[in-house]
Design a protein around this motif. Structure first.
Motif, PDB file in Angstrom:
ATOM      1  N   ILE A 116      50.610  50.182  49.604  1.00  0.00           N
ATOM      2  CA  ILE A 116      51.326  49.431  50.633  1.00  0.00           C
ATOM      3  C   ILE A 116      52.492  50.283  51.116  1.00  0.00           C
ATOM      4  O   ILE A 116      53.256  50.834  50.314  1.00  0.00           O
ATOM      5  CB  ILE A 116      51.788  48.045  50.117  1.00  0.00           C
ATOM      6  N   PHE A 117      52.614  50.415  52.424  1.00  0.00           N
ATOM      7  CA  PHE A 117      53.570  51.348  53.001  1.00  0.00           C
ATOM      8  C   PHE A 117      54.840  50.637  53.458  1.00  0.00           C
ATOM      9  O   PHE A 117      54.823  49.477  53.862  1.00  0.00           O
ATOM     10  CB  PHE A 117      52.931  52.093  54.171  1.00  0.00           C
ATOM     11  N   SER A 118      55.934  51.369  53.393  1.00  0.00           N
ATOM     12  CA  SER A 118      57.231  50.872  53.862  1.00  0.00           C
ATOM     13  C   SER A 118      57.149  50.478  55.328  1.00  0.00           C
ATOM     14  O   SER A 118      56.419  51.078  56.119  1.00  0.00           O
ATOM     15  CB  SER A 118      58.280  51.976  53.683  1.00  0.00           C
ATOM     16  N   ASN A 163      51.463  47.070  56.135  1.00  0.00           N
ATOM     17  CA  ASN A 163      52.681  46.268  56.023  1.00  0.00           C
ATOM     18  C   ASN A 163      53.450  46.213  57.346  1.00  0.00           C
ATOM     19  O   ASN A 163      54.674  46.225  57.372  1.00  0.00           O
ATOM     20  CB  ASN A 163      53.571  46.859  54.916  1.00  0.00           C
ATOM     21  N   ALA A 164      52.717  46.141  58.468  1.00  0.00           N
ATOM     22  CA  ALA A 164      53.342  46.330  59.780  1.00  0.00           C
ATOM     23  C   ALA A 164      53.509  45.053  60.602  1.00  0.00           C
ATOM     24  O   ALA A 164      54.085  45.099  61.691  1.00  0.00           O
ATOM     25  CB  ALA A 164      52.521  47.338  60.590  1.00  0.00           C
ATOM     26  N   LYS A 165      53.068  43.939  60.103  1.00  0.00           N
ATOM     27  CA  LYS A 165      53.056  42.715  60.908  1.00  0.00           C
ATOM     28  C   LYS A 165      54.431  42.348  61.442  1.00  0.00           C
ATOM     29  O   LYS A 165      54.582  41.979  62.619  1.00  0.00           O
ATOM     30  CB  LYS A 165      52.497  41.551  60.077  1.00  0.00           C
ATOM     31  N   ASP A 166      55.449  42.434  60.603  1.00  0.00           N
ATOM     32  CA  ASP A 166      56.786  41.993  61.006  1.00  0.00           C
ATOM     33  C   ASP A 166      57.714  43.158  61.350  1.00  0.00           C
ATOM     34  O   ASP A 166      58.929  42.987  61.421  1.00  0.00           O
ATOM     35  CB  ASP A 166      57.404  41.151  59.883  1.00  0.00           C
ATOM     36  N   SER A 167      57.134  44.339  61.544  1.00  0.00           N
ATOM     37  CA  SER A 167      57.960  45.511  61.862  1.00  0.00           C
ATOM     38  C   SER A 167      57.375  46.246  63.061  1.00  0.00           C
ATOM     39  O   SER A 167      57.641  45.909  64.211  1.00  0.00           O
ATOM     40  CB  SER A 167      58.075  46.428  60.636  1.00  0.00           C
ATOM     41  N   PHE A 168      56.538  47.236  62.806  1.00  0.00           N
ATOM     42  CA  PHE A 168      55.980  48.037  63.901  1.00  0.00           C
ATOM     43  C   PHE A 168      55.207  47.189  64.907  1.00  0.00           C
ATOM     44  O   PHE A 168      55.200  47.485  66.106  1.00  0.00           O
ATOM     45  CB  PHE A 168      55.059  49.130  63.335  1.00  0.00           C
ATOM     46  N   ASN A 169      54.553  46.167  64.445  1.00  0.00           N
ATOM     47  CA  ASN A 169      53.804  45.300  65.348  1.00  0.00           C
ATOM     48  C   ASN A 169      54.682  44.748  66.468  1.00  0.00           C
ATOM     49  O   ASN A 169      54.219  44.550  67.597  1.00  0.00           O
ATOM     50  CB  ASN A 169      53.184  44.152  64.544  1.00  0.00           C
ATOM     51  N   PRO A 227      49.910  49.565  61.725  1.00  0.00           N
ATOM     52  CA  PRO A 227      50.948  49.589  62.754  1.00  0.00           C
ATOM     53  C   PRO A 227      50.396  49.782  64.159  1.00  0.00           C
ATOM     54  O   PRO A 227      51.010  49.350  65.144  1.00  0.00           O
ATOM     55  CB  PRO A 227      51.823  50.784  62.344  1.00  0.00           C
ATOM     56  N   PHE A 228      49.257  50.454  64.288  1.00  0.00           N
ATOM     57  CA  PHE A 228      48.677  50.763  65.598  1.00  0.00           C
ATOM     58  C   PHE A 228      47.181  50.968  65.367  1.00  0.00           C
ATOM     59  O   PHE A 228      46.582  50.177  64.644  1.00  0.00           O
ATOM     60  CB  PHE A 228      49.383  52.013  66.165  1.00  0.00           C
TER      61      PHE A 228
END
Length: 456
Positions: A116-118, A163-169, A227-228
């Motif tokens: 799981i990525f930061s 782990n991008a749903k609430d960040s990069f997304n 994230p993409f």
């Protein structure tokens, strides 16, 4: 006189034999023969017998401890030892930064293991050379990044979580300015070293990217929360992707994106993506035409589609796409469009020699859709779309249209053949504009008409 006749006879025979040989040599190969020739060139890399267990280097699968330093250590050893199989045992391993692969390196994520990525953007700096929607530039590092390496693999039954749903997304709504700048740099041929993005911009990094790589295998893993784009094969060749599972619902969560790539086998995949399951690309606009590296020899078979679109070619395909085979595939759920070929008159390039064989969809909006005027924009560089062969395509229900082809007035879509096509129900059966030489063999859209009724 007799000698002259003999000479004429010999010359005539020689010309006849030469003509016959040339005719024989030019005989068109069948779909199966073409596909088998390509399959012979695709050989997965050999997995190293040198095993390195990530927990021996300080990684802790508690979901809290940073395992990035352990990966950095083991990758350095892998480099020094000319290859290794890095084993990730069961546990949840947090990485505060990317994994950069090296030659002869395999990551074996075992059943019960998760990477799981930061979700902190700063962890993916400094920027690296990459590509974004068909334009080369410097941006945040992909989470797993393989650049100019060979014989690399990601295998196992574990999970890779972006782990991008609430960040990069959430960057999707902020990207427009940087997106337009990247396209401007493309059109104006700005030197790539001056195309610096990253911090202060909102171009999301790819999740997994193989860039200028040879001999690639990705097998068995589950990919989620990207994230993409999920897996981007960029300027790479000899690629095998099999038994991968996608569970990716963020913005632009394409499954596989082969771009400027060749000799690709994608098989036995379970898709569940918020965007295209497979999107075949070949660069955008001026840059794609200048590079001219065709995406070709791509085989997609025994897959189960679910998400936005099943198989897409485009819209970034300016260097051209050819020799694509979609074989023996079905659906795992709803797709907006089944088969979708899309370009516009900014792209140029070509889409040709596309084979769709024995493919089944359930409920879709459109079953088969080709457009040369995607988003209703562009001018000056029409795309040549031709030689598409659709055989044994079945669809239960198309809420909008069964078969759609939208050519361009100055560059018609041509030489399309439909054989054994069955669409049980749809709002619009056919919508063809600016097309030429469309052939139908045994096509039924709606309920098949039986013996005609007679007068009473």
């Amino acid at each position: 006189m007799e000698t002259g006749l003999k000479l004429k006879f010999v010359v005539v025979c020689a010309l006849f034999l030469s003509s016959s040989c040339n005719s024989f040599q030019k005989k068109e190969l069948s779909r199966e023969q073409k596909m088998n020739q390509i399959l012979k060139t695709i050989i997965p890399p050999t997995i190293s017998k040198n095993k390195l267990i990530i927990t021996d280097f300080g990684a802790v699968g508690d979901s809290l401890s940073d395992s990035k330093p352990a990966f950095d250590k083991v990758i350095q050893i892998c480099k020094e030892q000319n290859g290794a199989r890095i084993i990730v045992p069961p546990g949840v391993y947090l990485l505060r930064g990317p994994i950069h692969m090296v030659d002869n390196m395999s990551i074996d994520i075992q059943k019960g293991a998760k990477l799981i990525f930061s979700n902190e953007a700063k962890d993916y700096l400094p920027t690296v050379l990459t590509s974004w929607e068909g334009t080369f530039l410097y941006n945040y590092s992909p989470f797993i990044y393989a650049y100019q390496v060979k014989n690399v693999a990601i295998i196992g039954e574990g999970t890779i979580d972006g782990n991008a749903k609430d960040s990069f997304n959430l960057w999707h709504g902020k990207q427009k300015q940087s997106q337009e700048l990247s396209r401007k740099m493309n059109h104006e041929n700005v030197p790539i070293e001056k195309r610096q993005f990253g911090e202060g911009h909102f171009l999301r990094p790819q999740f997994i990217q193989f860039f200028e790589c040879k001999n690639i295998l990705i097998e068995g893993v589950t990919i989620t929360n990207s994230p993409f784009w999920c897996v981007h094969f960029l300027k790479s060749e000899n690629i095998t992707a099999r038994k991968v599972k996608f569970d990716a619902f963020n913005k632009n969560n394409d499954g596989f994106d082969p771009e400027y790539s060749k000799n690709v086998l994608i098989e036995d995949i379970d898709f569940n993506n918020a965007d295209d399951n497979i999107a075949i690309k070949a660069g955008r606009d001026y840059e794609g035409r200048r590079i001219g590296l065709t995406s070709e020899n791509i085989i997609i078979r025994n897959c189960r589609f679910k998400g936005l679109h099943g198989v897409v070619i485009g819209s970034e395909m300016s260097a051209g796409v050819q020799n694509v085979f979609v074989e023996n595939c079905t659906y795992g759920g709803y797709c907006k469009r089944g088969i979708y070929l899309k370009s516009n008159p900014d792209r140029g390039g070509f889409i040709r020699d596309i084979y769709i064989n024995n493919v089944v969809f359930g409920e879709v909006e459109d079953c088969f859709f080709v457009t040369s005027y995607y988003h209703g924009e562009g001018n000056g560089f029409e795309t040549d779309i031709r030689n598409v062969f659709v055989d044994n395509l079945t669809c239960r229900s198309a809420a909008n249209a069964g078969l759609v082809i939208q050519g361009y007035p100055t560059k018609k879509v041509r030489d399309i053949q439909f054989t054994n096509v069955k669409i049980d129900s749809c709002k619009t059966a056919l919508s063809f504009t600016n097309v030429e030489n469309i052939v139908f063999n045994d096509v039924v859209i709606g309920e098949a008409v039986k013996v005609p009724s007679s007068a009473k």
